[in-house]
Structures are given as C-alpha cells and as structure tokens.
Design a protein around this motif. Sequence first.
Motif, PDB file in Angstrom:
ATOM      1  N   SER A  25       0.857  -1.174   0.000  1.00 23.28           N
ATOM      2  CA  SER A  25       0.000   0.000   0.000  1.00 23.28           C
ATOM      3  C   SER A  25       0.894   1.225   0.000  1.00 23.28           C
ATOM      4  N   GLY A  26       0.372   2.327  -0.470  1.00 19.81           N
ATOM      5  CA  GLY A  26       1.186   3.533  -0.485  1.00 19.81           C
ATOM      6  C   GLY A  26       1.460   3.983  -1.907  1.00 19.81           C
ATOM      7  N   ARG A  27       1.339   5.266  -2.114  1.00 21.70           N
ATOM      8  CA  ARG A  27       1.468   5.798  -3.467  1.00 21.70           C
ATOM      9  C   ARG A  27       2.892   5.827  -3.969  1.00 21.70           C
ATOM     10  N   THR A  28       3.868   5.710  -3.037  1.00 28.89           N
ATOM     11  CA  THR A  28       5.260   5.852  -3.439  1.00 28.89           C
ATOM     12  C   THR A  28       5.975   4.518  -3.572  1.00 28.89           C
ATOM     13  N   PHE A  29       5.219   3.435  -3.693  1.00 30.24           N
ATOM     14  CA  PHE A  29       5.832   2.104  -3.786  1.00 30.24           C
ATOM     15  C   PHE A  29       6.854   2.049  -4.909  1.00 30.24           C
ATOM     16  N   SER A  30       6.602   2.725  -5.995  1.00 30.10           N
ATOM     17  CA  SER A  30       7.489   2.649  -7.154  1.00 30.10           C
ATOM     18  C   SER A  30       8.866   3.234  -6.876  1.00 30.10           C
ATOM     19  N   SER A  31       9.028   3.955  -5.778  1.00 31.65           N
ATOM     20  CA  SER A  31      10.326   4.525  -5.446  1.00 31.65           C
ATOM     21  C   SER A  31      11.117   3.658  -4.466  1.00 31.65           C
ATOM     22  N   TYR A  32      10.576   2.495  -4.127  1.00 32.66           N
ATOM     23  CA  TYR A  32      11.211   1.621  -3.154  1.00 32.66           C
ATOM     24  C   TYR A  32      11.824   0.390  -3.804  1.00 32.66           C
ATOM     25  N   ALA A  33      13.015   0.034  -3.365  1.00 32.58           N
ATOM     26  CA  ALA A  33      13.568  -1.282  -3.666  1.00 32.58           C
ATOM     27  C   ALA A  33      12.844  -2.301  -2.798  1.00 32.58           C
ATOM     28  N   VAL A  34      12.707  -3.503  -3.312  1.00 31.16           N
ATOM     29  CA  VAL A  34      12.013  -4.563  -2.575  1.00 31.16           C
ATOM     30  C   VAL A  34      12.873  -5.819  -2.575  1.00 31.16           C
ATOM     31  N   ALA A  35      12.884  -6.488  -1.469  1.00 28.58           N
ATOM     32  CA  ALA A  35      13.671  -7.716  -1.343  1.00 28.58           C
ATOM     33  C   ALA A  35      12.845  -8.805  -0.681  1.00 28.58           C
TER      34      ALA A  35
END
Length: 121
Positions: A25-35
Amino acid sequence: QVQLVESGGGLVQSGGSLKLSCTASGRTFSSYAVAWFRQAPGQEREFVAAISCCNYDTYYADSAEGRFTISRDNSKNTVWLQMNSLKPEDTAVYYCAADQKLLLHAVYDYWGQGTQVTVSS
C-alpha cells in the motif's frame, strides 16, 4: 509509510514450484527497492533476492540463483518471487521488505508479516 502483505506460501513437494506475492500500500511504492528474505527455525534471517525500484535490476543469493526469479509491476504495487526446483532446505518463513535503498542485508525499513513455505522431501 509502506505496508506489505505477502501471500502464496504453502506446502509443496521437492522439485515443485511456488510463486509468492508481495502487495504494497502507499502511493510511493514505485520509489522503493524490494527484497525477499527468509528465516528458518533457529536460523538468522537471510537474503534471497532483491529488485531495484526503477530499472528493475535484480540481485540473488547464491542459493536462489538460477531457481528463483524476482519481478515487479509498479502499476500493481506488487513484487513476485517465482520459486522453481524447490528443495527441503528452502523451507522457511519468507518475508518481503521495502526500502528506498537496495540492500542485501536485513535492515529494510518496512516488512511484511511473512508467509510459510514448506518443501517436503
């Protein structure tokens, strides 16, 4: 703030496949790295795979290389971990994590609740 929810875990036989999902959730997910990390009973949490926010660069632990594939679709706020050729030693709780920096250690800012993966021999 980013909230992460994993799904897709379960029981599978050795050699089988599972696909884990991590929905944020969250509008800024696209700015996060995910592991993805995993933790077996009595062991430390270990890195499995990571994907960068924007170029979709991917990184894998040696144990995952060639068998697991991490991918993401920022329009769906989702990251997947496709796991093939599963082995009993892959049995663990799998967690997804997000951070504005791509890290290979378990120091991410945001974590999901985990999903159990059990591989029977």
